[in-house]
Design an enzyme around this catalytic site. Sequence first.
Site, PDB file in Angstrom:
ATOM      1  CG  HIS A   1     -22.167 -31.377 -19.544  1.00  0.00           C
ATOM      2  ND1 HIS A   1     -20.891 -31.607 -19.064  1.00  0.00           N
ATOM      3  CD2 HIS A   1     -23.015 -31.701 -18.552  1.00  0.00           C
ATOM      4  CE1 HIS A   1     -20.972 -32.076 -17.828  1.00  0.00           C
ATOM      5  NE2 HIS A   1     -22.241 -32.137 -17.492  1.00  0.00           N
TER       6      HIS A   1
ATOM      7  CG  ASP B   1     -22.425 -34.400 -21.747  1.00  0.00           C
ATOM      8  OD1 ASP B   1     -21.330 -34.179 -22.307  1.00  0.00           O
ATOM      9  OD2 ASP B   1     -23.520 -34.167 -22.306  1.00  0.00           O
TER      10      ASP B   1
ATOM     11  CE1 TYR C   1      -5.295 -27.011 -15.075  1.00  0.00           C
ATOM     12  CE2 TYR C   1      -6.260 -27.528 -17.203  1.00  0.00           C
ATOM     13  CZ  TYR C   1      -6.396 -27.260 -15.857  1.00  0.00           C
ATOM     14  OH  TYR C   1      -7.648 -27.262 -15.296  1.00  0.00           O
TER      15      TYR C   1
ATOM     16  CD  GLU D   1     -27.266 -38.918 -27.401  1.00  0.00           C
ATOM     17  OE1 GLU D   1     -27.449 -38.291 -26.341  1.00  0.00           O
ATOM     18  OE2 GLU D   1     -28.198 -39.439 -28.062  1.00  0.00           O
TER      19      GLU D   1
END
Length: 388
Positions: A97, A102, A292, A366
């Site tokens: 990741h 994630d 895209y 985090e």
Amino acid sequence: MIDFFKESKDIFSELVYIRRTLHKNPEVDRNLNFTASFVEDYLKKNSIEYKRFDNCGIIAEVGKGENIVALRADMDALEIEDLKDVEYKSLKKGYMHACGHDAHTAIQVGAAIILKKHENKLKGRVRFIFQPAEETDGGAKDMINYGALEGVRAIYALHVDEKLHTGTIGIKKGMVAAASNPFKIIVEGKGAHGANPQDGIDSIYIAAKIIDNLQGIVSREISATDSAVITIGKINGGTAPNAVARQVEIEGIVRTIGEELRIFILDRIKEIVNATAKMYRGYAYIDIVESYPSFSNDNALYEKFIKNFSNSGYINLIELEKAEMGVEDFSYYTKIVPGLYYRLGCRNEEKGIINPAHGSYFDIDEECLWIGTAVQCINAFDFLNNHN
């Protein structure tokens, strides 16, 4: 008034567990069986209605009524080796990741858990789109085909950003990200002995001229204030060092901001490739892929976001000056409904979290997880309850 920041911080340890579990078990493209099942378990545990699809995408909802707002999270990882020395390092060699999906998934699960608790206060429904294949060919198109935007009035998404410190959110008014057009050029010449180049048509020489001429588009044919990049990333040709090569393959990608500029550059690429090959007696074939599109933030959603977070005690809100030259398949959603996309800071120099995305040492602070969860909750709740 619900304090979404407090409620998000209360489940911080759960958010970290979700993110680390996903980080240790990265999956790519639409092969997300572990990831999708892990998300399903949380949805079931919290009595959140959902449907899982063949591509491992999931659409979940909380609330009732015809007024619908959507939140989107991409779930896929990358084929990159994880070289970090952390306990949540990837368990799958060659997969990682490395772009923070994630974290996006953990934030989305957290927002679903919190908004489920308050669904009797929602004046409508929040739809959670858990999407595969953002890093490959655009899983957003799958989800749209599965009905993800049916009845939706607006959609929000975030992306972690290692260039912004944790607690900072970056948002861009107007154009947000570039369009992309991968291309492949095949140059055909005529093989000959290297000692007698006059007997052949040198496809390597022609390919070199094409590459050089293509870069002149950006440097000499568009305004310096416009944004475009032409990247040649792969060349393959020839069979022996003493032979004139018959064929060369060139692969690259064009990134542009704005549809008019995109069309101009793609037309010029075709003209230059064909004219250059012809000039040196060769032939060229070019295939340009429609990938895209570029996209913009909706003005009304942007103004509402600024109003909600400019004086927040939890967030340092900054205006991003330039659109990203990277691409994002969130653009497919915004072609259909109004959308808002913002950058969630995850940089922490004291923790050594400074490494770039799509690299083997990428990581996030985090602490950004509970901040992102709260912001997504506020976006959804405010849209349903206060947006005209």
